[in-house]
Design an enzyme around this catalytic site. Structure first.
Site, PDB file in Angstrom:
ATOM      1  N   GLY A   1      -2.136   1.769   0.023  1.00  0.00           N
ATOM      2  CA  GLY A   1      -0.877   1.605  -0.700  1.00  0.00           C
ATOM      3  C   GLY A   1      -0.161   0.438  -0.051  1.00  0.00           C
ATOM      4  O   GLY A   1       0.328   0.564   1.060  1.00  0.00           O
ATOM      5  N   HIS A   2      -0.173  -0.709  -0.703  1.00  0.00           N
ATOM      6  CA  HIS A   2       0.398  -1.926  -0.121  1.00  0.00           C
ATOM      7  C   HIS A   2       1.662  -2.294  -0.884  1.00  0.00           C
ATOM      8  O   HIS A   2       1.645  -2.418  -2.103  1.00  0.00           O
ATOM      9  CB  HIS A   2      -0.614  -3.073  -0.176  1.00  0.00           C
ATOM     10  CG  HIS A   2      -1.828  -2.824   0.662  1.00  0.00           C
ATOM     11  ND1 HIS A   2      -2.867  -3.709   0.802  1.00  0.00           N
ATOM     12  CD2 HIS A   2      -2.164  -1.755   1.439  1.00  0.00           C
ATOM     13  CE1 HIS A   2      -3.774  -3.209   1.620  1.00  0.00           C
ATOM     14  NE2 HIS A   2      -3.374  -2.017   2.008  1.00  0.00           N
TER      15      HIS A   2
ATOM     16  N   LYS B   1       0.745  -4.823   5.709  1.00  0.00           N
ATOM     17  CA  LYS B   1      -0.234  -5.863   5.373  1.00  0.00           C
ATOM     18  C   LYS B   1       0.100  -6.497   4.024  1.00  0.00           C
ATOM     19  O   LYS B   1      -0.039  -7.698   3.837  1.00  0.00           O
ATOM     20  CB  LYS B   1      -1.647  -5.245   5.312  1.00  0.00           C
ATOM     21  CG  LYS B   1      -2.090  -4.624   6.626  1.00  0.00           C
ATOM     22  CD  LYS B   1      -3.420  -3.912   6.492  1.00  0.00           C
ATOM     23  CE  LYS B   1      -3.380  -2.658   5.664  1.00  0.00           C
ATOM     24  NZ  LYS B   1      -2.559  -1.557   6.223  1.00  0.00           N
TER      25      LYS B   1
ATOM     26  N   GLN C   1      -6.197  -0.085   5.189  1.00  0.00           N
ATOM     27  CA  GLN C   1      -6.160   0.867   6.312  1.00  0.00           C
ATOM     28  C   GLN C   1      -5.857   0.092   7.596  1.00  0.00           C
ATOM     29  O   GLN C   1      -5.199  -0.937   7.543  1.00  0.00           O
ATOM     30  CB  GLN C   1      -7.490   1.649   6.416  1.00  0.00           C
ATOM     31  CG  GLN C   1      -7.704   2.652   5.290  1.00  0.00           C
ATOM     32  CD  GLN C   1      -8.140   2.036   3.976  1.00  0.00           C
ATOM     33  OE1 GLN C   1      -9.160   1.386   3.906  1.00  0.00           O
ATOM     34  NE2 GLN C   1      -7.389   2.258   2.929  1.00  0.00           N
TER      35      GLN C   1
ATOM     36  N   ASP D   1      -0.735   1.061   7.092  1.00  0.00           N
ATOM     37  CA  ASP D   1       0.679   0.912   6.722  1.00  0.00           C
ATOM     38  C   ASP D   1       1.458  -0.006   7.656  1.00  0.00           C
ATOM     39  O   ASP D   1       2.645   0.188   7.899  1.00  0.00           O
ATOM     40  CB  ASP D   1       1.375   2.290   6.660  1.00  0.00           C
ATOM     41  CG  ASP D   1       0.683   3.206   5.681  1.00  0.00           C
ATOM     42  OD1 ASP D   1       0.164   2.706   4.669  1.00  0.00           O
ATOM     43  OD2 ASP D   1       0.654   4.424   5.928  1.00  0.00           O
TER      44      ASP D   1
END
Ligand code: GDP
Ligand code: IMO
Ligand code: MG
Length: 430
Positions: free
Chosen positions: A40-41, A16, A226, A13
């Site tokens: 989750g981007h 990225k 990650q 988080d």
């Protein structure tokens, strides 16, 4: 040489997604090479927010090819939902701009059930606190070989029989673990054949495609998922994910050898967060941590869980900067620190009366370290509207330079908000 990687240097988080979206404009291809729907981007552009779990963050740039490579584990219903939601919002997603490796392993309902059943069992006295997306069990089957099913297998005549065999084994395993799940092999076969039909236009030999692309000098951006401290081999084991999330994982996951990769951008927040269990030396389980959580809106993109928050840990990030071969650092969320009267950086640890600057290998040692902090006066100026590094308050610039010095790599990019526009290059010297 055409290969750039974006790697998270903390526990995920680090923003990225924002950086990949920004850098996509300079590239022809974006590759996701590890993890799965645990990621989750977030990409914010033109006032719209996109939360991507599976589809690479390059998808919002027309004309760019997005690839999900063999190192990822694919959850078909999740990616189909994501494709539908992007399409409904007017983003083109087709066989021409989203390719899925036929070598990629597939997440099945038994993996989700196993993740649930295992997550309730503490490891080393603490739950890993996974995202419950079936990631660990799917990678376990890949490495174990007997029960792994790859995307290409869904199109072969023996697929139904394979599922029936695996279900027989998994049902016994789940019952043994005390899980209530009843697996219906025929329903799973029918569902996954439907998913396979819909995914068919995207399925390809991405390894050959990428090898051709790099040999033709096309520009490739590798999107990490990650963070390096969650790397299965080099992170805070066992409180990690199940693949190589640091820079060392790029080649294995993508199928592109190291000779084609020449630049690694390490992404770090200006502070630290962690979601899930495991040691976190600079955690502020107090008012300071709550303030960072509130200012940074630190809640999981995938699970919505509150993220644990703390000060920047230069010992941990120096380790992952070196491990990932980082050439330059992108320091994100600098705006979040702007309201604090004082900010701290951890410059070393104390362990058993000794001052250490290496990141310990064992989770138990990491739990026992005492961080040694350097305090820096807060700049207390809203920086979200700043667009040029020179216009940042001196205190913020001092913080950026200090971080770069402690990491041994220059901070090259600073981010002061979620939007594409809230980003600036950092000159080599002030
Ligand atoms: P990722 O998993 O590394 O892509 O990061 P996430 O998307 O899970 O979390 C990053 C969050 O921070 C998202 O909500 C972004 O929109 C947001 N964000 C990105 N850059 C900044 C920044 O510089 N400042 C602030 N305040 N938020 C940011
Ligand atoms: P992005 O790509 C933050 C964490 C989980 C848990 C551990 C293992 O958005 O940065 P898993 O479901 O992978 O078996 O969980 O890893 N984790 C993440 N934390 N960001 C992520 O992805 C994460 N992916 C997994 O919270 O502690
Ligand atoms: Mg995330």
């Amino acid at each position: 040489m055409p290969g750039t990687c974006v790697i998270g240097l903390q526990w995920g988080d680090e923003a990225k997604g924002k950086l990949v979206d920004l850098l996509t404009a300079e590239n022809d291809i974006v590759v996701r090479f590890l993890g799965g729907a645990n990621a989750g981007h977030t990409v914010v552009t033109g006032g719209a927010t996109y939360k991507l779990h599976h589809v690479p963050s390059g998808i919002l740039n027309p004309g760019v090819v997005n690839i999900i490579a063999p190192g990822v584990v694919l959850n078909p219903p999740t990616i189909l939902q994501e494709i539908d939601s992007l399409t409904a919002r007017g983003v083109h997603v087709g066989g021409d701009n989203l390719m899925l490796s036929e070598r990629m392993h597939v997440v099945f309902p038994w993996h989700l059930a196993e993740d649930r059943a295992m997550n309730d069992r503490p490891v080393d006295g603490e739950s890993i606190g996974t995202t419950l997306r079936g990631i660990g069990p799917c990678y376990r089957d890949k490495v174990g070989r007997s029960h792994g099913i790859r995307l290409g297998d869904l199109y072969r005549a023996d697929f139904p029989d394979k599922v029936r065999q695996v279900v027989e084994f998994k049902q016994r395993l789940l019952t043994g673990l005390g899980d209530q799940e009843t697996l219906d092999a025929e329903a799973i076969i029918a569902d996954y054949l439907r998913f396979a039909e819909r995914l068919k236009p995207h399925v390809a030999d991405t390894t050959s495609y990428l090898l051709d692309a790099v040999e033709q000098d096309r520009k490739v951006l590798y999107e990490g998922a990650q963070g390096a401290l969650l790397d299965i081999d080099h992170g805070t084991f066992p409180f990690v994910t199940s693949s190589n999330a640091s820079g060392v994982g790029v080649s294995a996951g993508s199928g592109v050898p190291p000779r084609w990769i020449n630049k690694v951008i390490g992404v770090a927040k200006a502070y630290s967060t962690r979601v899930g269990g495991g040691p976190f030396p600079t955690e502020q389980d107090n008012e300071a941590g709550q303030r960072i959580r509130q200012l940074g809106n630190e809640y999981g993109t995938t699970t919505g869980r509150p993220r644990r928050c703390g000060w920047f840990d230069a010992v941990a990030v120096r380790y992952t900067t070196r491990l990932s071969g980082v050439s330059g650092v992108a320091l994100m969320m600098l705006d979040v620190l702007s309201q604090l009267p004082e900010v701290k950086i951890c410059t070393a640890y104390e362990l058993d009366g000794q001052r250490i600057s290496n990141f310990p290998c064992h989770a138990d040692d990491l739990r026992r370290v005492t961080p040694i902090y350097e305090a820096i006066p807060g700049w207390q100026v809203d920086v979200t509207g700043v667009r040029k590094y020179e216009d940042l308050p001196q205190g913020a610039k001092d913080y950026v330079r200090r971080v770069g010095k402690l990491l041994g790599r220059p901070v090259e990019i600073v981010s002061v908000g979620p939007d594409r526009a809230q980003t600036m290059d950092v000159p080599a010297v002030d």
